[in-house]
Design a protein around this motif. Structure first.
Motif, PDB file in Angstrom:
ATOM      1  N   PRO A   1     -13.318  -0.430  -1.083  1.00  0.00           N
ATOM      2  CA  PRO A   1     -12.315  -0.305  -2.128  1.00  0.00           C
ATOM      3  C   PRO A   1     -12.617  -0.917  -3.481  1.00  0.00           C
ATOM      4  CG  PRO A   1     -11.068  -1.168  -0.323  1.00  0.00           C
ATOM      5  CD  PRO A   1     -12.709  -1.416   0.103  1.00  0.00           C
TER       6      PRO A   1
ATOM      7  N   LYS B   1      -2.539   0.874  -8.626  1.00  0.00           N
ATOM      8  CA  LYS B   1      -3.884  -0.030  -8.442  1.00  0.00           C
ATOM      9  C   LYS B   1      -3.940  -1.148  -9.103  1.00  0.00           C
ATOM     10  CE  LYS B   1      -7.595   0.950  -6.995  1.00  0.00           C
ATOM     11  NZ  LYS B   1      -8.217   0.225  -5.875  1.00  0.00           N
TER      12      LYS B   1
ATOM     13  N   GLY C   1       0.980  -1.203   0.078  1.00  0.00           N
ATOM     14  CA  GLY C   1      -0.149   0.041  -0.022  1.00  0.00           C
ATOM     15  C   GLY C   1       0.987   1.292  -0.021  1.00  0.00           C
TER      16      GLY C   1
ATOM     17  N   ILE D   1      -3.957   5.444  -1.153  1.00  0.00           N
ATOM     18  CA  ILE D   1      -4.572   6.499  -0.411  1.00  0.00           C
ATOM     19  C   ILE D   1      -3.978   7.809  -0.376  1.00  0.00           C
ATOM     20  CG2 ILE D   1      -5.825   7.152   1.779  1.00  0.00           C
ATOM     21  CD1 ILE D   1      -5.843   4.089   2.340  1.00  0.00           C
TER      22      ILE D   1
ATOM     23  N   ASP E   1      -8.198   4.317  -3.537  1.00  0.00           N
ATOM     24  CA  ASP E   1      -9.153   3.461  -2.750  1.00  0.00           C
ATOM     25  C   ASP E   1     -10.060   4.405  -1.683  1.00  0.00           C
ATOM     26  OD1 ASP E   1      -8.426   0.627  -3.106  1.00  0.00           O
ATOM     27  OD2 ASP E   1      -6.594   1.522  -3.030  1.00  0.00           O
TER      28      ASP E   1
ATOM     29  N   THR F   1      -3.067  -0.968  -2.412  1.00  0.00           N
ATOM     30  CA  THR F   1      -4.105  -0.027  -1.996  1.00  0.00           C
ATOM     31  C   THR F   1      -3.187   1.415  -2.056  1.00  0.00           C
ATOM     32  OG1 THR F   1      -4.895  -1.588  -0.319  1.00  0.00           O
ATOM     33  CG2 THR F   1      -5.186   0.979  -0.068  1.00  0.00           C
TER      34      THR F   1
ATOM     35  N   TRP G   1       4.124  -0.940   3.967  1.00  0.00           N
ATOM     36  CA  TRP G   1       3.473   0.283   3.432  1.00  0.00           C
ATOM     37  C   TRP G   1       4.742   1.576   2.892  1.00  0.00           C
ATOM     38  CZ3 TRP G   1      -1.749   1.142   2.837  1.00  0.00           C
ATOM     39  CH2 TRP G   1      -2.599   0.230   3.162  1.00  0.00           C
TER      40      TRP G   1
ATOM     41  N   LEU H   1      -9.744  -0.718   5.709  1.00  0.00           N
ATOM     42  CA  LEU H   1      -9.309  -1.915   5.556  1.00  0.00           C
ATOM     43  C   LEU H   1      -9.342  -3.056   6.594  1.00  0.00           C
ATOM     44  CD1 LEU H   1      -6.333  -0.527   3.964  1.00  0.00           C
ATOM     45  CD2 LEU H   1      -8.370  -1.203   2.526  1.00  0.00           C
TER      46      LEU H   1
END
Length: 277
Positions: free
Chosen positions: A93, A44, A17, A51, A76, A49, A216, A205
């Motif tokens: 999502p 994507k 993500g 954001i 998302d 993910t 992440w 999530l």
């Protein structure tokens, strides 16, 4: 900060993500560029993910999330006002091919608290404009629900001393403050991008971000990104972060060679290349 190419491929390969700032990270001269938009889509499509998390108001974010003024951004969720409020897709999502699903708005504060704070903020905004000559609320303020923002570098050009004067007034009023690449922010509540990222990961999530930070990455460029730089195991600054480095207590682990949207696209390529994509 290390050059981005020194980020180990094994670590990049584990990324699931991406959180990213918007202004001067995804955008260039106030607009998202084709390479940054494609980078979002590529991330994507690879199953990550994505954001964006911004100091911008939630009302400003809606057209980009909903696709009412151009293509919908393939993300998302979009977290606004430095973590206090977010838009998510109503059905959860969505794949990039189905981004026009209805949106839901999530707040961290209830309606009664927001109303009380808004009344206080109106008075504080008037106080700032009376005490600090030349300072005005940001032009996007009509879309704000949980904070104040004053323009110092988007359309205005205010000195560092003036920025400090504004911060002093806000802090005397009991507000939490931060400074982005373009705006001075003040809010009532413990809101920052890190807190907002943890909140949206739980809400959207059902994940605990603190337990999987090695999976992440955050990409940003300025002062209101410091909490993310401090907490994320993997963080990247786009090259234009250089002008803020002397003012930052917490720096990203890596830095791109390109600025703004091109820098974000550089990060996306680094992640996808490590996956063989």
């Amino acid at each position: 900060m290390h050059p981005l190419h020194q980020w180990p491929a094994a670590q990049r390969r584990q990324i699931i993500g991406v959180f990213t700032d918007i202004d001067d990270t995804l955008t260039t001269d106030g607009a998202i560029t084709a390479d940054a938009l494609q980078a979002l889509a590529d991330l994507k499509a690879a199953g990550l993910t994505v954001i964006p998390i911004t100091g911008r108001p939630i009302g400003w974010c809606e057209p980009f999330m909903a696709g009412t003024q151009g293509p919908a951004w393939p993300v998302d969720a979009m977290v606004a006002e430095n973590g206090a409020v977010a838009f998510v897709h109503e059905k959860g999502p969505q794949p990039a091919s189905n981004l026009r699903e209805p949106l839901s708005k999530l707040h961290q504060q209830d309606a009664a608290m927001r109303a009380t704070n808004q009344a206080c903020m109106q008075a504080i905004a008037a106080q700032v404009e009376a005490e600090v000559p030349g300072v005005r609320l940001s032009r996007d303020s009509a879309g704000r629900e949980t904070d104040l923002a004053f323009d110092y570098a988007e359309f205005a050009r205010l000195s560092p001393d003036t920025v400090q004067q504004v911060l002093a007034v806000l802090q005397r009023a009991g507000m939490q403050t931060t400074v982005s690449s373009i705006h001075i922010h003040g809010c009532f509540g413990n809101f920052n991008k890190w807190q907002g990222a943890c909140w949206i990961a739980r809400e959207l999530l059902r994940r605990d971000l603190t337990e999987e930070l090695d999976r992440w990455v955050f990409v940003g460029d300025s002062g209101n990104d410091q909490a993310m730089f401090e907490h994320f195991t993997h963080s990247v600054g786009v090259a234009n972060i250089a002008r803020f480095v002397p003012q930052l207590a917490h720096l990203p682990g890596y830095v791109t060679t390109a600025e703004r949207g091109a820098g974000f696209a550089e990060v996306a390529r680094a992640i996808l290349q490590a996956r063989g994509l």
